[in-house]
Every structure is written in structure tokens, then in C-alpha cells.
Design an enzyme around this catalytic site. Structure first.
Site, PDB file in Angstrom:
ATOM      1  N   ARG A 102       0.827  -1.336  -0.113  1.00 40.29           N
ATOM      2  CA  ARG A 102      -0.036  -0.011  -0.160  1.00 40.29           C
ATOM      3  C   ARG A 102       0.973   1.200   0.036  1.00 40.29           C
ATOM      4  O   ARG A 102       1.958   1.241   0.616  1.00 40.29           O
ATOM      5  CB  ARG A 102      -0.765   0.074   1.264  1.00 40.29           C
ATOM      6  N   HIS A 103       0.465   2.178  -0.461  1.00 37.70           N
ATOM      7  CA  HIS A 103       0.937   3.529  -0.693  1.00 37.70           C
ATOM      8  C   HIS A 103       0.706   4.250   0.774  1.00 37.70           C
ATOM      9  O   HIS A 103      -0.550   4.126   1.365  1.00 37.70           O
ATOM     10  CB  HIS A 103       0.374   4.522  -1.992  1.00 37.70           C
ATOM     11  N   PRO A 104       1.668   5.053   1.422  1.00 35.04           N
ATOM     12  CA  PRO A 104       1.212   5.623   2.713  1.00 35.04           C
ATOM     13  C   PRO A 104       0.234   6.610   2.483  1.00 35.04           C
ATOM     14  O   PRO A 104      -0.673   7.038   3.562  1.00 35.04           O
ATOM     15  CB  PRO A 104       2.365   6.645   3.014  1.00 35.04           C
TER      16      PRO A 104
END
Lengths: 383, 383
Positions: free
Chosen positions: A229-231
Site C-alpha cells: 500500500r502507498h502511505p
């Protein structure tokens, strides 16, 4: 001998070994520079012993040393030092990735070289750079991946510490070394002066981590691993499908809404909990569960067909064999041929710097054997 | 206004948004170039809306846009186009990371620009580059991480697909864009001609994967994720300790033997199964089990003290707060200050390209507000 390119006419004396330095001089060679590897007599670059081997020759070594020349010199012997100094006198750049202090011990530190060859650019790529209390400590890719923080943000939440699968500690240091050398070449074209470029692998890791660093300095929160996942963007991550995994990159509201249509969940587009990226990111657990529930109903290929048609960025997770069959590879010339007398024809990664007015060859000369170009180089230096 | 550096005197007209392009022009600014961001009137760069926010301003945006100027221009309006063209006439480089075709639609494609401004360097950083069947498809960091293969070799064996924790798809493309621009600047200094530099994020992933690619092409084996371990060096990996984890990088026989002494297992050094790196790599499971059994008997700090004293490369797995306290950070100036009128003082990653003869400032000017430098720029263009 060398291909033409923006660095045609530039001569690099290359003392580097293994990966970070050789990766840099490979790029310089790909851009048209002449790269002369100066190797230890006999064994040469340590990477000649790294597998896999084909026809007795290291494919690893060939890949990052294609298109270079080799001369073996013992820099502790007077006769070889004289040859080395003649090489330096004709060179534009000398590059090394020794432990700091090694060049000084050999009598070839920056101060000495700069006094004798004021136009020569000197580039050093070391673990911690040429200054600071840790300067002389040993470092390898694995050390700076751990010490520089990238492992702390890579991996599954709560899972085992995870290395980035390629040698980003070495490779990124090689990229910054190349940036520094090219900038110094431009600088010299305007000022006439040679410069020292001093790259530390640890410094480079910090530069790569810029987003995590400013996130921490702005909020005090310590970023951790987020799996797939991207932050700060949602949905921008891995999902399970019926037969595997895929990623979806719904980078903005338009893409997100289009994605919700494709998965036949228009309710997710209108749900106020998920109205903006900021809200979606805040409620990512809830949103992921909803999306995940739909995506497991069909195989990856079926979803990708729909998403591609709608222009929603998505992809399967390609392994290396799949990457090499990607339809962009051949038109972009990103896998090239290197034919070696011992290893035969090998396919290696191409040069991603596409630049107008110069050829982008579909094959490159192989990596040299130790000392292979001695006669030619000595003749040139005599002439 | 701009710091001095090897690119002092170079003017960059910067149409880039979000990360890959801005990361490149940040490096150019750090190296002394003047970077003029040309932004959409009103909203400007999308990344201005990416968190975290401090004093209402995006810390993410400030980090990668420090030291740049901004002018807002609507490239569909005649008046603004006239300003833009005056800017181009005075610039050395124009950089953009639009979807391919966008510049052509605006009437600013390479052919047009090169005819009008033959010395202008044009750099494009896009998802798939400006040629090939996928050229016009959208791509984001997440897409090329999945499509380019890096996710297939990152993560735990048999575990969930894992993203590299920083945006390596964008950042590495920014690094190659910088290499291309610097090479083109050098080339122009010698040939007098401007070039087009065409970087594709997907191509760049393949360049980063060079070792995995040659491994596959040499052996036919498809590399997979190895958790915390290097594919061809052992021991060069993560181990558990009594209170956490650490990495050990026993990169060669000498280091390995020294490591065996430290852990009081001289038998591992003399065991013929583990005599060379090639053998250790072949029998890595057995060797890891032996080493692991010893390392869990003491805490990380105790092991590191012993290993550091013996010169065996090893490290704890630092999180971002620990990285920022590393004793090399301050002497290498790798965390610098950016003071913003709204966000206050922010600490961001410094410039890892240390180059002699130029300052390495401990603070940089903040990122501009949209259109902040309009008056000054217009005055200069009129003058």
C-alpha cells in the site's frame, strides 16, 4: 570501439569494483564515454567470481561491465604506476569505490591528483562518504539498506524485516555518482576546473527516503512498512483477485470513480466516507475490505481487460520472465544483446536514457577479460 | 537566489508535477540550477494537496520543491503562451512529465521546440516513454513497481506481494532524468545542440532490475522474493537477535571467518560445506539455522558492539527517527532546514552529491506558493 552518445570523447579511468561504481561507469559507457577498467593483476574485479556463470564467465559481471576496456595494473609497482599516471594525464574522470583513505595510501588522493591534473574529475563512491566519524567503516548494500531506513518501511506490517529485492544501496549510489560526474563534466566545460565528487551510499539512502523523512519531521510519526500500500494515496495498492494478485492505482478522484464503476460499486464513489483521497486514505481499511470483496470474484486478466479499457491504471505483478515479454520492451530497446566469446549471447538490460541524435544500439560489446586491452592502451599512451 | 553549484547559470523551465519530475528538478536546483516551475493557475502542482500538512502547506510538496520559483501560466491562453515562449527562449532546459502527446497538443512538442530553440534541451519523463504501443497509457509509481518486476523479487518467500516502501518507480525515473539532462548539458557544451531526453518509468525499472534480468537470461530461473536475504551472497541478510533483528554482511571469506570467531563458532569457518561463498550460498538454509541459533542468545546492541570492533559489517534495522540521529547525518549535512512562512522550520533530506569548490548549504529556500515569482520573472523577461 565505444558507441556514440552525449559523452563521446570522454575518457573514464575506472578503478571501481563489484556493483555501485561499475553500475555508474556502465551508464557512462552506455552514454558514449570510453571506460578503461584498471584491475588488480590476475583476479581483477571481485564480481568476476559472482554467479551465475555461463561458459565459465560471470553473467553478473558481464551485465554491468559490457562495453568497457580492461588493463591490469599493480598500483604498488613503479612501472605500473607510471602507466596509470599516463592514463590519468589523458583522462577526463577517475572513479573509485575503495574504502576512504585507500587512494591517499597509494599516493593518489584528491589533493595530489588535483595538483598534478587540475582538469581531472575525481569521483569517489564509498559507504559513508569521505568525511564524518563513520567514513572509514565498511559498508555493503545490505548495511545501508538496514542503516538508512528503507528496510523499516518495506515489508508487511508486523512481518519480518524485508530487503528491497534488488541492490538499491549500490545501484542508487551508482546513479548519484553518475549525476555528480555528469554535473562535474558540465561544470568543467564552463569553468575549466576538475572537481571532486564524493558520494556516500548511506547519504544516498537518506535522499531516497526524502518523503519518509519529511513525514517524520512534520508529524513526529515514525513510518512503518505498509505491505502493498502507498502511505498517502488510496486505493493505490495490491489486491487479491480470484486467481492471484493485481495492483490498482486510483491516483485521483476521477480514476477512483471510474474504478468504482468498473467494479459495479457506484455506492463506493458516492459514499461520503470515501469522497476525497484524504478521506479514502483515512478510512483505507474499510474501503479496502469493500473493494477486496468484489475483486476476488474474477480472475486478474478479466479485471485488467476492463480497467485497461477504462483507462484506470492497474497491472498484474509481473515476474522477470513476464517483464521481458512486455510489449514495450522491444520498441524501447530495453533488453539488448551482449555476445561474449565464452558466455555466448546474453540478454541484458538496455540503456533507459533515450536521447535524440544518437543511436541506441541493440547490442553492446561484452565485458573485457582482465587486462584484455593492455596492448592497445599501451600503444596509445606511447603514441 | 539560487545556491551556487556545478549547474550555476543553468535555467530550467519546469512543467513537472507530483514526484518523478519534481524529484529531478530538485536535484538540479540543489546542484545550482535555477528552476522555474510553470504551474496551472489556481491549484498548481497536484502534490500541493498531498499530506502531511503543516500550517496548511504540504510538507510533501515543500520537500521536493524547495529552492524553486513559481509562475502560473495557462498554456492554452495566448498571453500566457507568449510569456512561456519568452521563458523558453532564455532557458537551457525544459522538463515535463505529462502523458506523451500533451506537449504536442499544446503546440510545444519536441520538433516544434527544437526548430524554434535549437539549443534548448527537452526532457520528458513519462510512464512508458515517448515511443512504443503502451506509450500513451497512464502509469504511476505503483503501476511500474508491479509491471516492471521489482515487486516480484521483494517480500517474504510465499508471502503477500510487497511494495518497495518508497516510491522507487518515481524517484529512480527522476534520477535517470537528471542523468540525461546533465549529459545533454555536457553534450550541448561540446556540440552546441539541444537534445531530447526521453525517460520512461517502466524502462527505468528494467534498468534497476539488471541483475535479475541477466540471472534469468543466463539460467532460465525466475527470481522470486527472498525476504531479508541476498540472492548470491551468504551470510548477507537479516537475523533475529534476543531483542529484535539485525543484518550481517559477511561479504567475503575473511569477513565470514571473522564473524564465525565473534559468534564463537570457529567450526562454521572450517566446515567444508561453508568454505566459500558459493558453497555458503548453496547451503544457506543450514548455515542460517546455525547462525540464528547463536544470535538469539544476546541482544542486538551486544552483537553490534562486538561486530563493529572486529570490522564485520553489520547494522540494526533503523527506523526513520534512528536514521536521523545517525552520527554521519550532521557531518554529511544530510538533513537540512527549510524555513517556510506558513509551515515554519522543516527538516528535509539534503543533497548527497558532495562536490568540491561549492557550498553545501545547511538550509535551502522553501518551495514557492503558486505564482509567487511572477512579478520578478516578468520583469526579467521584459528587461
Amino acid at each position: 570501439m565505444t558507441a556514440s552518445g552525449p559523452l563521446s570523447g570522454v575518457t573514464i579511468v575506472d578503478l571501481t569494483r563489484v556493483l555501485a561504481g561499475p553500475f555508474s561507469t556502465m551508464i557512462l559507457a552506455d552514454l558514449g564515454a570510453r571506460v578503461i577498467k584498471v584491475e588488480t593483476p590476475g583476479t581483477g574485479d571481485d564480481a568476476r567470481e559472482y554467479g551465475p556463470f555461463v561458459g565459465g564467465k560471470s553473467a553478473y559481471f558481464i551485465s554491468v561491465n559490457r562495453g568497457k576496456e580492461s588493463i591490469a595494473l599493480d598500483l604498488k609497482k613503479d612501472e605500473d604506476r607510471a602507466v596509470f599516471e599516463k592514463l590519468l594525464a589523458k583522462a577526463d574522470v577517475v572513479v573509485e569505490n575503495f574504502r576512504p583513505g585507500t587512494m591517499e595510501k597509494l599516493g593518489y588522493g584528491w589533493d595530489t591528483l588535483h595538483a598534478k591534473y587540475p582538469k581531472l574529475i575525481y569521483a569517489a563512491c564509498s559507504g559513508f562518504g569521505h568525511t564524518g566519524p563513520h567514513s572509514k567503516r565498511p559498508a555493503y548494500d545490505m548495511v545501508v539498506q538496514a542503516m538508512g531506513g528503507i528496510m523499516s518501511i518495506t515489508g508487511q506490517p508486523g512481518g519480518e524485516p524485508t530487503r528491497v529485492g534488488m541492490s538499491i544501496g549500490d545501484v542508487a549510489a551508482g546513479l548519484y555518482t553518475t549525476i555528480g560526474i555528469n554535473a562535474a563534466l558540465y561544470d568543467r566545460a564552463t569553468t575549466g576546473e576538475g572537481r571532486k565528487v564524493d558520494i556516500g551510499m548511506f547519504d544516498v539512502q537518506m535522499a531516497l527516503m526524502e518523503n519518509a523523512i519529511v513525514r517524520y519531521s512534520a508529524t513526529g510519526e515514525i513510518p512503518g512498512p505498509l505491505g502493498g500500500r502507498h502511505p498517502s494515496i488510496t486505493p493505490f495498492q495490491v489486491f487479491k483477485t480470484q486467481d492471484g494478485h493485481m495492483i490498482v492505482a486510483g491516483g485521483n478522484d476521477t480514476m477512483y470513480r471510474r474504478f468504482c464503476e468498473i467494479i459495479e460499486r457506484p455506492d463506493l464513489a458516492t459514499n461520503p466516507l470515501f469522497a476525497t483521497n484524504r478521506l479514502r486514505n483515512e478510512h483505507h481499511d474499510a474501503l479496502e475490505a469493500e473493494i477486496q470483496g468484489v475483486l476476488t470474484t474474477r480472475p486478474t486478466a478479466a479485471w485488467l481487460e476492463l480497467l485497461d479499457a477504462a483507462g484506470v491504471p492497474a497491472s498484474r505483478i509481473n515476474d522477470v520472465s513476464q517483464v521481458m515479454q512486455h510489449p514495450q520492451v522491444e520498441p524501447r530497446n530495453m533488453v539488448i544483446d551482449v555476445t561474449d566469446p565464452k558466455a555466448g549471447s546474453l540478454r541484458v538490460a538496455g540503456n533507459p536514457v533515450k536521447i535524440s541524435g544518437y543511436d541506441d544500439p541493440t547490442s553492446r560489446p561484452t565485458a573485457p577479460d582482465v587486462d584484455q586491452d593492455r596492448e592497445k592502451i599501451l600503444r596509445e599512451l606511447a603514441g
